[in-house]
Design a protein around this motif. Structure first.
Motif, short mmCIF file in Angstrom:
data_model
loop_
_atom_site.label_atom_id
_atom_site.label_comp_id
_atom_site.label_asym_id
_atom_site.label_seq_id
_atom_site.Cartn_x
_atom_site.Cartn_y
_atom_site.Cartn_z
N GLN A 1 57.41 57.54 25.56
CA GLN A 1 58.30 56.28 25.36
C GLN A 1 57.79 55.28 26.60
N SER A 2 56.76 55.47 27.11
CA SER A 2 56.13 54.54 27.98
C SER A 2 55.68 53.43 27.17
N THR A 3 55.81 52.06 27.63
CA THR A 3 55.37 50.72 26.88
C THR A 3 54.05 50.36 27.97
N GLY A 4 53.52 51.18 28.71
CA GLY A 4 52.18 50.83 29.30
C GLY A 4 52.57 50.49 30.85
N SER A 5 51.27 50.27 31.55
CA SER A 5 51.38 49.98 32.85
C SER A 5 51.29 48.81 33.15
N LEU A 6 52.26 48.47 34.22
CA LEU A 6 52.34 47.08 34.62
C LEU A 6 51.11 46.67 35.52
N THR A 7 50.72 47.90 36.35
CA THR A 7 49.48 47.45 36.96
C THR A 7 48.30 46.99 35.95
N ARG A 8 48.04 47.68 35.03
CA ARG A 8 46.93 47.34 33.96
C ARG A 8 47.25 45.93 33.22
N ARG A 9 48.69 46.02 33.06
CA ARG A 9 48.95 44.43 32.39
C ARG A 9 48.41 43.46 33.12
N VAL B 1 45.67 40.66 32.44
CA VAL B 1 46.16 39.34 31.99
C VAL B 1 45.20 38.39 33.25
N SER B 2 44.98 38.90 34.36
CA SER B 2 44.35 38.36 35.37
C SER B 2 42.92 38.23 34.86
N ALA B 3 42.35 39.15 34.58
CA ALA B 3 40.87 39.19 33.93
C ALA B 3 40.71 38.17 32.73
N VAL B 4 41.42 38.22 31.85
CA VAL B 4 41.35 37.34 30.66
C VAL B 4 41.43 35.73 31.21
N TRP B 5 42.29 35.58 32.29
CA TRP B 5 42.72 34.40 32.59
C TRP B 5 41.42 33.88 33.42
N ILE B 6 40.89 34.79 34.41
CA ILE B 6 39.98 34.55 35.45
C ILE B 6 38.79 34.06 34.37
N SER B 7 38.51 34.97 33.40
CA SER B 7 37.34 34.79 32.39
C SER B 7 37.19 33.47 31.81
N LEU B 8 38.35 33.25 31.28
CA LEU B 8 38.64 32.12 30.40
C LEU B 8 38.37 30.76 31.50
N LEU B 9 38.94 30.44 32.40
CA LEU B 9 38.93 29.60 33.68
C LEU B 9 37.41 29.29 34.03
N LEU B 10 36.82 30.57 34.35
CA LEU B 10 35.40 30.50 35.04
C LEU B 10 34.50 30.09 33.62
N GLY B 11 34.62 30.75 32.61
CA GLY B 11 33.73 30.07 31.32
C GLY B 11 34.09 28.78 31.01
N ALA C 1 33.89 38.14 40.17
CA ALA C 1 34.07 39.50 40.88
C ALA C 1 35.12 39.34 41.88
N GLY C 2 34.89 38.51 42.79
CA GLY C 2 35.78 38.44 43.95
C GLY C 2 37.30 38.12 43.60
N LEU C 3 37.63 37.39 42.40
CA LEU C 3 38.76 37.26 41.86
C LEU C 3 39.35 38.32 41.33
N MET C 4 38.51 39.08 40.56
CA MET C 4 39.12 40.28 39.92
C MET C 4 39.42 41.20 41.05
N VAL C 5 38.70 41.42 42.06
CA VAL C 5 39.01 42.42 43.23
C VAL C 5 40.29 41.76 43.85
N LEU C 6 40.39 40.57 43.85
CA LEU C 6 41.76 39.90 44.46
C LEU C 6 42.81 40.57 43.71
N ALA C 7 42.52 40.18 42.28
CA ALA C 7 43.89 40.64 41.27
C ALA C 7 43.91 42.01 41.40
N VAL C 8 43.21 42.83 41.43
CA VAL C 8 43.21 44.27 41.44
C VAL C 8 44.10 44.69 42.93
#
Length: 464
Positions: free
Chosen positions: A21-29, A33-43, A195-202
């Motif tokens: 019944q799980s709808t996914g992990s909040l941490t993974r979400r 989301v942070s990875a997509v947003w960081i990649s978009l902004l940096l790109g 990479a630094g921003l991703m580590v920060l997001a994690v």
């Protein structure tokens, strides 16, 4: 074969159910989301910065060529044969080296062009797409294996009636090398930043959601019996959740205690009639049939009373409990009018009032009060609805004999009846009192000032 570890099986089943019944992990979400947003902004940012810096490098490169072009125009003269020449040679020695990558050419239609030695046996192409005195810059691939950046301009040389085309060209290899080095630097810098921003997001995801893991551990401790409440302090965003959880635990404890108390009361109430029936049956009493009917009636009304309380307690847990008072009173009035044709029931007051009570329980309370007023009154029943800031008051008055002050408390006891000549179980007022208290309401008995009989005031919580 029955398992020896039913608790482990139950726990495993709960785990499988939770996973299904799980709808996914909040941490993974949060990380995704942070990875997509960081990649978009940096790109987007990297592309924009690359465009700006590349344009600046190209502009600086073109500026050097334009400077040389201006110097050629200012030092150009016409010789005795009408041919152009330079009164001073260019400062850049690369113009003298064959195929050095830096070239110039001065030419006009119908004349032999004057070329730098670096061109050797080659000639710069002259475009006919424009004919003006403006500066034009473009890329050219006219020399195999060597892409050129060309700056050209038409100008008049003193002593010559014709228009001359001045051209300065340089290989793009140096410019392209600078641009490539710039892009490598940008890619490395943005990769490190990403990479630094991703580590920060994690870290932010794990640290930000850590209080929820503490809540889970606290709930596990409650379920295992080590604690009865969540006693830790949590951040302001989670504290309301913990407060609601503790309130739910208190609510469940109260309901469990009420259930135990009702079960005990019901068992105690049934114990005496069952004992009487058992003793009579053992003694082979001649009036056993009548005694069984009488005691069975007693047990039935006790069961009905406790079932009414149990239903009210179960429905009370609904946060959406809401009932409009006027439709309920009209339904009860129609039923009572059919049962007692000689009784007149008048309704008055607030027709929009609503209470935080389930409709079925409201019907039961209002039905008991109005039916008692019709049964024991003289023929007139007056019902008034009044809404205050906190509650809704339903007043039921009749023109009967009323109830003496000394008996207005004991009348709420289960089975208490003042008029034994009329049918009834003596549980009506007791049910009204118990159900009203379950919802946080109350009931009081007074003497009616207008009709002279009994006045019952039922107060229930207002539903906004």
């Amino acid at each position: 074969m029955t398992s020896a570890f039913p608790f482990l099986k139950l726990r495993a089943a709960r785990g499988r159910l939770a996973r299904s019944q799980s709808t996914g992990s909040l941490t993974r979400r949060m990380i995704v989301v942070s990875a997509v947003w960081i990649s978009l902004l940096l790109g987007v940012g990297g592309y924009a910065l690359d465009r700006v810096l590349t344009s600046e490098l190209t502009r600086a490169f073109d500026g050097q060529l334009d400077y040389v072009l201006t110097a050629l125009i200012t030092s150009a003269e016409i010789g005795p044969e009408g041919e152009p020449f330079l009164n001073r040679p260019p400062a850049d020695q690369r113009f003298l080296e064959p195929y050095s990558g830096v070239y110039f050419q001065i030419g006009a239609k119908g004349t032999e062009p004057f070329r730098s030695r670096s061109l050797w046996d080659r000639t710069l192409a002259v475009s006919g797409s424009h004919s003006d005195f403006g500066v034009h810059t473009y890329d050219s691939e006219e020399f195999p294996g060597e892409e050129l950046r060309v700056v050209e301009r038409d100008a008049l040389i003193p002593g010559s009636p014709i228009r001359w085309r001045f051209q300065v060209a340089q290989s793009r290899a140096e410019l392209d090398a600078q641009i490539n080095e710039l892009r490598k630097t940008l890619i490395r810098a943005f990769a490190i930043l990403g990479a630094g921003l991703m580590v920060l997001a994690v870290l932010q995801a794990f640290y930000g959601l850590w209080p929820l893991r503490r809540v889970r551990k606290a709930i596990v401790a409650i379920r295992s019996g080590r604690h009865s409440r969540v006693e830790e302090r949590f951040p302001a965003e989670i504290e309301p959740l913990v407060e609601e959880l503790n309130a739910l635990l208190v609510h469940n404890e109260v309901q469990a205690e009420e259930s135990r108390r009702h079960a005990g009361n019901l068992a105690h109430a049934l114990k005496t009639p069952l004992t009487v029936i058992t003793n009579a049956a053992t003694a082979k009493s001649p009036d056993l049939a009548d005694l069984v009917c009488r005691e069975a009636t007693t047990m039935r009304r006790q069961v009905d009373h406790h079932l009414a309380r149990a239903r009210a307690i179960g429905r009370r847990s609904s946060a959406q409990a809401r009932a409009e008072v006027w439709p309920s009173l009209e339904a009860v009035e129609r039923a009572v009018s059919r049962m007692y044709e000689n009784v007149t029931v008048d309704l008055a007051g607030d027709k929009e009032a609503a209470v935080r009570v389930e409709r079925q329980d409201l019907d039961e309370m209002a039905g008991n009060l109005i039916e008692n007023a019709a049964k024991y009154g003289g023929g007139r029943v007056f019902v008034t609805v009044t809404a205050t800031a906190e509650c809704v008051e339903i007043v039921v008055e009749d023109d009967g004999r009323g109830i003496p002050d000394s008996e207005r408390v004991s009348i709420f006891d289960r089975g208490a009846r003042l008029d034994t000549e009329k049918p009834g179980t003596g549980l009506g007022l007791a049910i009204v009192r118990d159900v009203a208290q379950i919802y946080g309401g109350s009931i009081e008995l007074h003497e009616s000032e207008d009709l002279g009989g009994l006045c019952a005031k039922l107060r229930l919580p207002l539903c906004g």
